[in-house]
Motif scaffolding. Structure first.
Motif, mmCIF file in Angstrom:
data_model
loop_
_atom_site.group_PDB
_atom_site.id
_atom_site.type_symbol
_atom_site.label_atom_id
_atom_site.label_comp_id
_atom_site.label_asym_id
_atom_site.label_seq_id
_atom_site.Cartn_x
_atom_site.Cartn_y
_atom_site.Cartn_z
ATOM 1 N N GLY A 28 0.799 -1.225 0.000
ATOM 2 C CA GLY A 28 0.000 0.000 0.000
ATOM 3 C C GLY A 28 0.827 1.267 0.000
ATOM 4 N N SER A 29 2.126 1.149 0.305
ATOM 5 C CA SER A 29 2.903 2.383 0.399
ATOM 6 C C SER A 29 4.039 2.452 -0.615
ATOM 7 C CB SER A 29 3.451 2.536 1.823
ATOM 8 O OG SER A 29 4.054 1.339 2.229
ATOM 9 N N ILE A 30 4.100 1.474 -1.518
ATOM 10 C CA ILE A 30 5.177 1.445 -2.511
ATOM 11 C C ILE A 30 4.596 1.644 -3.901
ATOM 12 C CG2 ILE A 30 7.025 0.017 -3.502
ATOM 13 C CD1 ILE A 30 7.632 0.318 -0.688
ATOM 14 N N GLY A 31 5.283 2.404 -4.731
ATOM 15 C CA GLY A 31 4.868 2.554 -6.125
ATOM 16 C C GLY A 31 5.907 1.911 -7.020
ATOM 17 N N LEU A 32 5.446 1.121 -7.991
ATOM 18 C CA LEU A 32 6.393 0.465 -8.912
ATOM 19 C C LEU A 32 6.002 0.807 -10.339
ATOM 20 C CD1 LEU A 32 8.638 -1.632 -9.614
ATOM 21 C CD2 LEU A 32 6.912 -3.398 -9.440
ATOM 22 N N LEU A 33 6.942 1.369 -11.074
ATOM 23 C CA LEU A 33 6.712 1.626 -12.494
ATOM 24 C C LEU A 33 7.382 0.506 -13.269
ATOM 25 C CD1 LEU A 33 5.614 3.851 -14.501
ATOM 26 C CD2 LEU A 33 7.971 4.551 -14.734
ATOM 27 N N VAL A 71 0.674 5.529 -10.681
ATOM 28 C CA VAL A 71 1.476 5.199 -9.493
ATOM 29 C C VAL A 71 1.469 6.378 -8.517
ATOM 30 C CG1 VAL A 71 3.832 4.737 -8.699
ATOM 31 C CG2 VAL A 71 2.954 3.553 -10.705
ATOM 32 N N LEU A 72 1.677 7.597 -9.035
ATOM 33 C CA LEU A 72 1.773 8.769 -8.153
ATOM 34 C C LEU A 72 0.429 9.126 -7.515
ATOM 35 C CD1 LEU A 72 4.223 11.086 -10.104
ATOM 36 C CD2 LEU A 72 4.707 9.601 -8.174
ATOM 37 N N ALA A 73 -0.670 8.692 -8.158
ATOM 38 C CA ALA A 73 -1.999 8.957 -7.591
ATOM 39 C C ALA A 73 -2.149 8.294 -6.228
ATOM 40 C CB ALA A 73 -3.080 8.457 -8.545
ATOM 41 N N LEU A 74 -1.322 7.282 -5.970
ATOM 42 C CA LEU A 74 -1.400 6.556 -4.699
ATOM 43 C C LEU A 74 -0.465 7.141 -3.650
ATOM 44 C CD1 LEU A 74 -1.523 3.007 -6.254
ATOM 45 C CD2 LEU A 74 -3.406 4.303 -5.279
ATOM 46 N N ASN A 75 0.257 8.198 -4.038
ATOM 47 C CA ASN A 75 1.147 8.908 -3.120
ATOM 48 C C ASN A 75 2.101 7.962 -2.379
ATOM 49 O OD1 ASN A 75 2.099 11.198 -2.049
ATOM 50 N ND2 ASN A 75 0.606 11.320 -0.386
#
Lengths: 257, 245
Positions: free
Chosen positions: B77-82, B150-154
């Motif tokens: 929930g706190s990591i963004g992966l491109l 991805v960034l929408a999830l901060n």
């Protein structure tokens, strides 16, 4: 080559149904399509086809979007039913034209009309439903979160499968593969199908990871959308119309002198 | 932010992707992750976002223990992966729906999710693309949309897997400017060593599933012997330095 407008922008959404609950929209489609499926007479089916086309017009779905898709979907069907008028044995005293029976022509026309009306109703009712909407439908049908995910991912996987298939077919052609009636062709098709499944499975795995990262620890549950009286009215009207069509088509009408 | 101590990661087929890897990344930094093909970069990213569990060692990412299944799940929930291939993460029929999907899945209402998506799209300069079909965009545009999602999830930690792969020079420049403007902790796995020099003050060289060297970008990437031994080359801007060294 300039891209066609329909590729860069999705078709406009039906202004009347746009705000309706996704499950109500699905119910409208299922009820009306079932009703059309039961229509026995060609005249009724022709009228339904015209109504389907009017619905597309009212939905403001551009003809440049639905015409090529309808031709692609119905073209094969038309080819299949084309021999029907000549293959059907005419009844005694039945009129014929160029060796074709009237009953065969009537049957072929019914198949095409039913297919077209179902397509038109499907586009009118279902176009623009998002992943979240489909999940809401599955939730309403008490299918559970995992089934909802499966339904949605299958739709997405069809796109993936077709994309992978196109790429591999092109690669095979560039290497000189040509389809012919020989064992080599069957080997190539077998290889393409097998490799397509493997590649799709690998991609599906990555998509699953992407999905789990997006849903985080929420389990991917989308908040349920509440039905309002308009949604209920739309759904009940569509159900009643569908049942009425089925009842009318099953009733032996007698015209009083 | 990332604290790994001697972790091992085994893939489903039994292959050891990461072996005895130790790595520390403080919060708010930008770190490059370089290495030859098959070095274990993507496996490490998958471990960092809690998808692959470590089979040995101790790992803490964003305060979550990688050894604990529940914490690993919460970590997502706190990591963004491109992803390297944006087609893997563009799942919806329109750009806005796709960016909106993450917030919706995290429990935001329709209106909130739409607002978040619009803000994220505006941040990346794609506010006008809402109704476009993701599958019909160019690779650079797709990467931009995927990044917006991805960034929408901060996320508090952003992992980028080969972000410039397949991009033309303009697309690459635009993406560099975008990534450069992000304030979050960032791990950039790539073969594009000039990109690492541009964006990351520090870099880790990974090979055979372990960190071989970790230090400032100029120090690690400017070492010709180290780079040669691990199948890489000194990037152009550092070639003068290394020749003189």
């Amino acid at each position: 080559m300039a891209q066609h407008e329909s590729w860069t922008a999705p078709p406009s959404r039906f202004p009347l149904l746009k705000l309706a609950h996704p499950t109500a929209r699905c119910l409208v489609f299922v009820s009306l399509a079932t009703g059309v499926g039961f229509l026995p007479h060609t005249s009724g089916l022709l009228a339904a086809s015209a109504i389907g086309w009017l619905a597309l017009l009212a939905a403001r779905i551009p003809a440049s979007w639905y015409a090529p898709r309808a031709m692609a979907a119905l073209g094969f069907l038309v080819l299949l039913v084309l021999p029907m008028p000549w293959m059907t044995v005419p009844q005694p005293n039945e009129p014929t034209w160029w060796g074709a029976s009237w009953s065969g022509t009537d049957a072929a026309l019914k198949v095409v009309c039913r297919a077209w009306t179902t397509l038109a109703l499907g586009w009118t009712c279902l176009l623009g439903l998002s992943a979240a909407d489909w999940r809401a439908v599955c939730a309403d049908l008490r299918l559970g979160s995992s089934v909802a995910m499966m339904v949605w991912m299958s739709g997405r996987c069809l796109n993936v499968l077709s994309g992978e298939w196109r790429q591999m077919r092109l690669a095979a052609r560039m290497r000189g593969a040509r389809l012919a009636a020989n064992s080599q062709s069957w080997k190539i098709i077998g290889l393409l199908v097998g490799m397509g499944l493997i590649r799709s499975a690998v991609r599906a795995e990555r998509m699953g990871v992407a999905m789990s990262l997006r849903s985080g620890n929420s389990g991917g549950i989308i908040p349920r959308r509440i039905w309002n009286p308009t949604d209920a009215t739309i759904a009940v009207t569509a159900l009643a119309t569908g049942m009425l069509i089925i009842w009318a088509s099953r009733t032996a009408w007698e015209i009083q002198p | 932010m990332i604290d790994l101590d001697g972790i091992d990661v085994k893939l489903a087929d039994g292959t050891v992707a990461i072996q005895g890897l130790s790595w520390h990344v403080p919060p708010g930094t930008r770190v490059g992750l370089v290495g030859p093909n098959g070095a274990g970069k993507t496996s490490l990213l998958m471990t960092l976002c809690g998808v692959l569990p470590p089979s040995a060692g101790r790992g803490i990412v964003a305060g979550c223990n990688l050894g604990d299944a529940k914490e690993r799940k919460a970590l997502r929930g706190s990591i963004g992966l491109l992803f390297q291939d944006p087609d893997d993460q563009l799942l919806e029929a329109s750009v806005e729906d796709d960016v909106r999907l993450g917030p919706l899945l995290r429990g935001h209402s329709e209106t909130e999710a739409r607002d978040i998506a619009k803000a994220s799209m505006a941040r990346l300069g794609i506010g006008e693309w809402g109704q476009r079909i993701p599958q019909r965009l160019s690779l650079g545009e797709k990467k931009r949309v995927a990044l917006a999602g991805v960034l929408a999830l901060n996320p508090c930690l952003l992992l980028l897997d080969e972000p410039t792969a397949g991009l033309d020079p303009r697309g690459r420049r635009d993406l560099i400017a975008l990534i450069g403007s992000l304030q979050t902790t960032l791990v950039l796995a790539t073969h594009d060593l000039e990109l690492v020099l541009d964006l990351c003050p520090t870099v880790a060289l990974i090979d055979n599933g372990t960190v071989i060297s970790h230090g400032t970008s100029a120090e690690v990437l400017g070492n010709p012997q180290l780079m040669f031994d691990h199948g890489l080359e000194v990037p152009w801007p550092l070639r003068g330095n290394s020749a003189g060294a």
